[in-house]
Write an enzyme that holds these catalytic residues in place. Sequence first.
Site, PDB file in Angstrom:
ATOM      1  N   ASP A   5      49.437 -31.747 -74.835  1.00  0.00           N
ATOM      2  CA  ASP A   5      48.822 -31.478 -73.534  1.00  0.00           C
ATOM      3  C   ASP A   5      48.853 -29.978 -73.297  1.00  0.00           C
ATOM      4  O   ASP A   5      49.906 -29.396 -73.090  1.00  0.00           O
ATOM      5  CB  ASP A   5      49.585 -32.207 -72.428  1.00  0.00           C
ATOM      6  CG  ASP A   5      48.817 -32.199 -71.104  1.00  0.00           C
ATOM      7  OD1 ASP A   5      47.913 -31.354 -70.943  1.00  0.00           O
ATOM      8  OD2 ASP A   5      49.133 -33.039 -70.245  1.00  0.00           O
ATOM      9  N   ARG A  44      47.231 -28.332 -70.882  1.00  0.00           N
ATOM     10  CA  ARG A  44      46.739 -27.965 -69.560  1.00  0.00           C
ATOM     11  C   ARG A  44      47.697 -27.007 -68.852  1.00  0.00           C
ATOM     12  O   ARG A  44      48.899 -27.077 -69.022  1.00  0.00           O
ATOM     13  CB  ARG A  44      46.527 -29.223 -68.708  1.00  0.00           C
ATOM     14  CG  ARG A  44      45.324 -30.018 -69.155  1.00  0.00           C
ATOM     15  CD  ARG A  44      45.148 -31.285 -68.388  1.00  0.00           C
ATOM     16  NE  ARG A  44      46.198 -32.239 -68.660  1.00  0.00           N
ATOM     17  CZ  ARG A  44      46.237 -33.473 -68.154  1.00  0.00           C
ATOM     18  NH1 ARG A  44      45.286 -33.858 -67.337  1.00  0.00           N
ATOM     19  NH2 ARG A  44      47.213 -34.286 -68.461  1.00  0.00           N
TER      20      ARG A  44
END
Length: 238
Positions: free
Chosen positions: A164, A166
């Site tokens: 991930d 982000r």
Amino acid sequence: MAREFITRRKPVVMGVPISRGGGSLLEFPPLFCSPEFRVTIRFAATSRLPTPWAVFDMHGFEDVDAEKEHVVLSLGDVGNGEPVLCRVHSECLTGDALFSLRCDCGAQLEAALQKIAAEGRGVLLYLRQEGRGIGLLNKIRAYKLQDEGADTVEANEQLGFGADMRDYGICKPMLQHLRIRSVKLMTNNPRKVLALQQQGIEVAERIPLQIGRNVHNNKYLTTKAGKLGHMLDHQLES
Ligand SMILES: [Zn+2]
């Protein structure tokens, strides 16, 4: 109007253990963090955005360092100090715009806007970080690997990315611009809650947003729960 924020993007959520249903402990992978601590936000303009559910105000922002353009939709008086119903939604072209059933993004986006409209007050932060931060073309490459048997995390790792990527550092200045300090966050992702809290944003409440599970994304959602700590029931909706 240009706004400049010096926000420390801390290396947050480094392997936070949590307890889940069976009492087992999971370690979250670390959040992706920019080595730069400086977030320069340029506010562009606000316009009206009519949707099937409400006429939102649409606020445009530029993250100057990352060269990304982001959007916030708001409804009602969000700057009055009361906790604001909030969705932090990362862009998913396939799910949000192309009706993909490989993920739950489109269903979550629609449900979040409907809930904000029903409450008459809230914000949706639409962050341009496609494919959990790896970009559209890499997401397609990851989908190909998943077609061949990898799960969503394994596919990212085979491509050399974190599970991930982000970065939520952009959220605080956009919320500050709208004078929002406290949110009722619609998410199944505990890392998103922690990321906002570590920026000094109060998360007064976490509201689950479990919707859109289908035969095509069932394994994907189970992987998100098992490997990324998302708080999801492991049941296919009937
Ligand atoms: Zn998606």
